[in-house]
Design an enzyme around this catalytic site. Structure first.
Site, PDB file in Angstrom:
ATOM      1  N   GLN A  76     -59.874   6.757  26.326  1.00  0.00           N
ATOM      2  CA  GLN A  76     -59.356   5.656  27.396  1.00  0.00           C
ATOM      3  C   GLN A  76     -58.836   4.187  26.606  1.00  0.00           C
ATOM      4  O   GLN A  76     -58.353   3.383  27.194  1.00  0.00           O
ATOM      5  CB  GLN A  76     -60.612   5.231  28.105  1.00  0.00           C
ATOM      6  N   SER A 110     -55.978  11.697  23.849  1.00  0.00           N
ATOM      7  CA  SER A 110     -55.454  12.579  24.742  1.00  0.00           C
ATOM      8  C   SER A 110     -53.984  12.205  24.982  1.00  0.00           C
ATOM      9  O   SER A 110     -54.355  11.201  25.640  1.00  0.00           O
ATOM     10  CB  SER A 110     -56.366  13.101  25.806  1.00  0.00           C
ATOM     11  N   THR A 151     -51.154  28.642  17.248  1.00  0.00           N
ATOM     12  CA  THR A 151     -49.593  27.935  17.145  1.00  0.00           C
ATOM     13  C   THR A 151     -49.569  26.686  17.724  1.00  0.00           C
ATOM     14  O   THR A 151     -49.907  26.462  18.925  1.00  0.00           O
ATOM     15  CB  THR A 151     -48.292  28.876  17.635  1.00  0.00           C
ATOM     16  N   CYS A 154     -63.199  14.098  35.768  1.00  0.00           N
ATOM     17  CA  CYS A 154     -64.027  15.411  35.560  1.00  0.00           C
ATOM     18  C   CYS A 154     -65.058  15.448  36.266  1.00  0.00           C
ATOM     19  O   CYS A 154     -65.795  16.565  36.295  1.00  0.00           O
ATOM     20  CB  CYS A 154     -64.385  15.277  33.823  1.00  0.00           C
TER      21      CYS A 154
END
Length: 381
Positions: free
Chosen positions: A178, A198, A236, A323
């Site tokens: 955040q 993220s 990958t 979440c």
């Protein structure tokens, strides 16, 4: 539409989407392949890593790519537990962490680790003195978020890092998801050993993220496989997503320089206007708070009902963290602050981006006032 749920996810910027499409179309080779297409992809991956490292003021060897914040937090906490369990089985975190930290700690407790969950004060901040008292000879990790995702409280990361300099066997992890692009944090100066970010929190794409691992430290891999990412994280690499993340991070840093004052003005306006509404109580602290998160409660109004009413008028906000929002549980953060069950079950979160405007804020206040008026006969009748 007024989108005020940016802590849940942000809308990808057009430049970021264009970058993703260009890379996916033209650089589709596997970065691990030895032929020309693979080498092209590998070079682009290296450029993206270097750019992200430069923006975060780290070395490129300290950046490992992941799928996002949840994987990053799991990877670091479980990786430390496995790699350094010979040093001890004790960890320290707080009661207001993201579920990806708290639930990981619970898993470790079930596997023989001892976890101390520190309280926070009435402003949602952990006390450095509490961290100091909780430290033991067998403490291998302290994990504390930078910016709380529900109320926006900013934790004293630099002071905790200074404390931990005297405990070289105790590593320091910061959930920076955040904070990145909104609240600056220098990992090296703050003595942070591990950090997670993220991409979709700063106008990148979902499914891409990164962790910072201070040079010289090791982690037990969360994923075993083909030894990508220097053996830390096999699989990958999502090249198009990673390059798009580098673009999003650069644009986010530029937005911070150009628009942080405007964001703070919008935040302050919303706080001042919301406090004037009958029955509204502010949960976000006045000081040591982020510029983009506002949390308030409306007495007697179920948060989920109010959120859906606001949506009917084109205003998108949330209850607790994304979440946890579907569980309809009280805000864990507000409970930990000692503000009571009533405020924890009626809390609403507004979270801004640099693209939000003062005009949107004015419209949002009007919508909130009208929605409370519309619902009052139902909620209190």
């Amino acid at each position: 539409m007024i989108y005020f749920d940016n802590s849940a996810t942000t809308k990808p910027k057009k430049e970021v989407l264009d970058t993703f499409y260009k890379v996916a179309e033209n650089y589709f080779g596997n970065p691990s392949s030895v032929h020309h297409l693979g080498l092209q992809a590998e070079n682009l991956l290296s450029q993206a890593r270097n750019q992200i490292a430069t923006l975060l003021k780290t070395d490129e060897q300290e950046i490992i790519f992941t799928s996002g914040g949840t994987e990053g937090n799991n990877f670091i906490i479980k990786g430390v537990a496995e790699k350094y369990r010979n040093r001890g089985h004790h960890m320290i975190t707080t009661m207001i962490e993201h579920p990806s930290v708290l639930n990981t700690c619970i898993q470790l407790e079930n596997n023989g680790f001892d976890v101390t969950y520190l309280p926070v004060d009435e402003t949602g901040r952990v006390r450095v003195e509490d961290v100091k008292r909780a430290l033991r000879k067998d403490t291998i990790l302290v994990s504390i978020m930078h910016v709380n995702n529900e109320i926006g409280s900013v934790q004293p990361i630099a002071k905790i890092g200074e404390l931990l300099k005297n405990h070289p066997k105790t590593l320091f992890h910061v959930d920076h998801v955040q904070g990145v692009t909104k609240v600056p944090l220098d990992f090296h100066e703050s003595n942070v050993d591990f950090a997670s970010i993220s991409s979709h929190k700063f106008h990148g794409l979902k499914g891409t993220g990164a962790i910072y691992i201070r040079k010289g430290l090791k982690l037990a891999p969360l994923l075993a496989g083909g030894e990508q990412e220097r053996g830390f994280r096999s699989g990958t690499e999502n090249l198009a997503g990673i390059v798009a993340m580098a673009k999003a991070l650069r644009l986010g840093m530029l937005d911070y320089e150009a628009k942080i004052d405007t964001m703070m003005d919008v935040r302050d306006f919303l706080i001042n206007e919301l406090q004037l509404i009958e029955g509204v109580t502010m949960n976000t602290p006045k000081q040591n708070t982020s510029p983009h998160i506002i949390n308030f409660s409306v007495q007697g109004f179920k948060a989920e009902v109010l959120v859906h009413e606001l949506e009917q008028h084109g205003l998108y906000v949330s209850t607790t963290s994304a979440c946890s929002s579907r569980t309809n549980e009280p805000s864990r953060t507000i409970l930990a602050m000692g503000l009571g069950e009533e405020r924890a079950t009626t809390s609403i979160r507004i979270s801004l981006s640099f693209d939000n405007t003062m005009e949107e804020a004015k419209q949002a206040v009007a919508i909130i006032k009208q929605s409370i008026k519309n619902l009052k006969p139902v909620m209190r009748g």
